[in-house]
Enzyme design. Structure first.
Site, PDB file in Angstrom:
ATOM      1  N   CYS A 111      -2.312   2.897   8.952  1.00 21.78           N
ATOM      2  CA  CYS A 111      -3.342   1.943   8.528  1.00 21.78           C
ATOM      3  C   CYS A 111      -4.545   1.979   9.469  1.00 21.78           C
ATOM      4  CB  CYS A 111      -2.796   0.513   8.512  1.00 21.78           C
ATOM      5  SG  CYS A 111      -1.398   0.252   7.439  1.00 21.78           S
ATOM      6  N   HIS A 155       0.871  -1.181   0.000  1.00 21.28           N
ATOM      7  CA  HIS A 155       0.000   0.000   0.000  1.00 21.28           C
ATOM      8  C   HIS A 155       0.908   1.230   0.000  1.00 21.28           C
ATOM      9  CE1 HIS A 155      -3.904  -1.702   2.063  1.00 21.28           C
ATOM     10  NE2 HIS A 155      -4.128  -1.488   0.786  1.00 21.28           N
TER      11      HIS A 155
HETATM   12  N1  ARG Z   1      -4.011  -7.117   6.453  1.00 19.27           N
HETATM   13  C1  ARG Z   1      -4.352  -5.875   5.812  1.00 19.27           C
HETATM   14  C2  ARG Z   1      -4.236  -6.020   4.322  1.00 19.27           C
HETATM   15  O1  ARG Z   1      -3.315  -6.644   3.859  1.00 19.27           O
HETATM   16  C3  ARG Z   1      -3.482  -4.774   6.310  1.00 19.27           C
HETATM   17  C4  ARG Z   1      -3.879  -3.428   5.804  1.00 19.27           C
HETATM   18  C5  ARG Z   1      -2.978  -2.355   6.245  1.00 19.27           C
HETATM   19  N2  ARG Z   1      -3.468  -1.081   5.912  1.00 19.27           N
HETATM   20  C6  ARG Z   1      -2.794  -0.121   5.292  1.00 19.27           C
HETATM   21  N3  ARG Z   1      -3.348   1.041   5.169  1.00 19.27           N
HETATM   22  N4  ARG Z   1      -1.629  -0.333   4.754  1.00 19.27           N
HETATM   23  O2  ARG Z   1      -5.060  -5.541   3.580  1.00 19.27           O
END
Ligand code: ARG
Length: 272
Positions: free
Chosen positions: A266, A169
């Site tokens: 996140c 991300h």
């Molecule tokens: N387990 C989640 C995923 O892989 C974690 C998300 C983390 N969020 C972020 N904004 N990077 O989607």
């Protein structure tokens, strides 16, 4: 100059990790069935909420839903700019159901929610940065969604290609330090394609650059209010660089949530 940076009060949306777990693996940090300590996750998360409030920020909460272990990662559910809400459409089927309770929260507050037509993971990949929106692609949010976001907000969207699966991300590789009169960011160049690195260098010649170690410590998954930077305590080199630029690092440890590949940012959606 140290001491001269002005914080801006923020309104944050969060979701308690009451049902947090690692039950599936959709990024390299996750190990299916790896036990998590929910009480520890709750304590660490509460410390983040307390730190925000102690620094004058407003924190609102979406009720967590059983069976949605990643719902704590509020940033992924939407991006909100100027009171307009662009919702989410998750890539992973396991996360798709998260969009609805967040949408219900926004609707109950009187907001309308625009639904993406293409995969779009909210502030995980869409980072409002003052005059434009920085937008990640490569793992989750699609280029088609970038176009939708630009059309919806009428704000230029600058696409950036992510190339390292650990930084799947945009908000794991980059965060905004200021989005007011001075606009600047911190980022880890190695997370981006060569062309995207050039774009970032062109837009932000004065950016704070982070090492891979800082990035692996979730140091770029930080939240800045323009003065205080809520940051993982393990990102020590980055914290030092920020302090040298006049920012005030506020360490908050979310190590239990790192097991799912998420950190401070996140867990935090900003309502602008
Ligand atoms: N387990 C989640 C995923 O892989 C974690 C998300 C983390 N969020 C972020 N904004 N990077 O989607």
């Amino acid at each position: 100059m140290p001491g001269s940076r002005e914080p801006r009060r923020r309104r944050f949306l969060v979701c308690e990790p009451r049902h947090f777990a690692v039950r599936y693996a959709i990024n390299p940090w996750m190990e299916t069935g790896r036990p998590v300590d929910v009480l520890r996750a709750l304590d660490q998360w509460q410390a983040l909420v307390d730190a925000y409030r102690a620094h004058g920020h407003t924190v609102e909460r979406v009720p967590p839903v059983a069976g949605l272990p990643d719902m704590v990662f509020a940033a992924n559910a939407a991006v909100v700019v100027g009171g307009r809400v662009f919702g989410s459409l998750f890539l992973a089927p396991e996360r798709r159901a998260e969009s609805l309770p967040y949408e219900a929260w926004f609707k109950a507050q009187g907001y309308e929610v625009q639904h993406p037509e293409s995969v779009c993971e909210g502030e995980g990949d869409l980072v409002p940065a003052g005059r434009w929106i920085l937008a990640g692609t490569g793992f989750r949010t699609t280029v088609a969604a970038h176009r939708e976001v630009q059309e919806f907000f009428g704000v230029p969207v600058i696409g950036l290609t992510l190339v390292d699966p650990f930084f799947y991300h945009l908000d794991t590789a980059l965060f905004t330090l200021d989005d007011g009169t001075t606009e600047n960011i911190a980022y880890y160049p190695g997370a981006f394609s060569p062309g995207s690195r050039e774009v970032l260098a062109r837009l932000y010649p004065d950016a704070v650059l982070a090492t891979r170690e800082d990035a692996l410590a979730f140091g770029l998954n930080s939240v800045s209010d323009g003065r205080h930077v809520f940051i993982s305590p393990r990102a020590t080199a980055l914290a030092g660089r920020l302090a040298a630029r006049g920012y005030v690092p506020v360490p908050v440890d979310l190590s239990e949530l790192h097991k799912a590949g998420g950190g401070i940012k996140c867990c935090t959606q900003e309502i602008r």
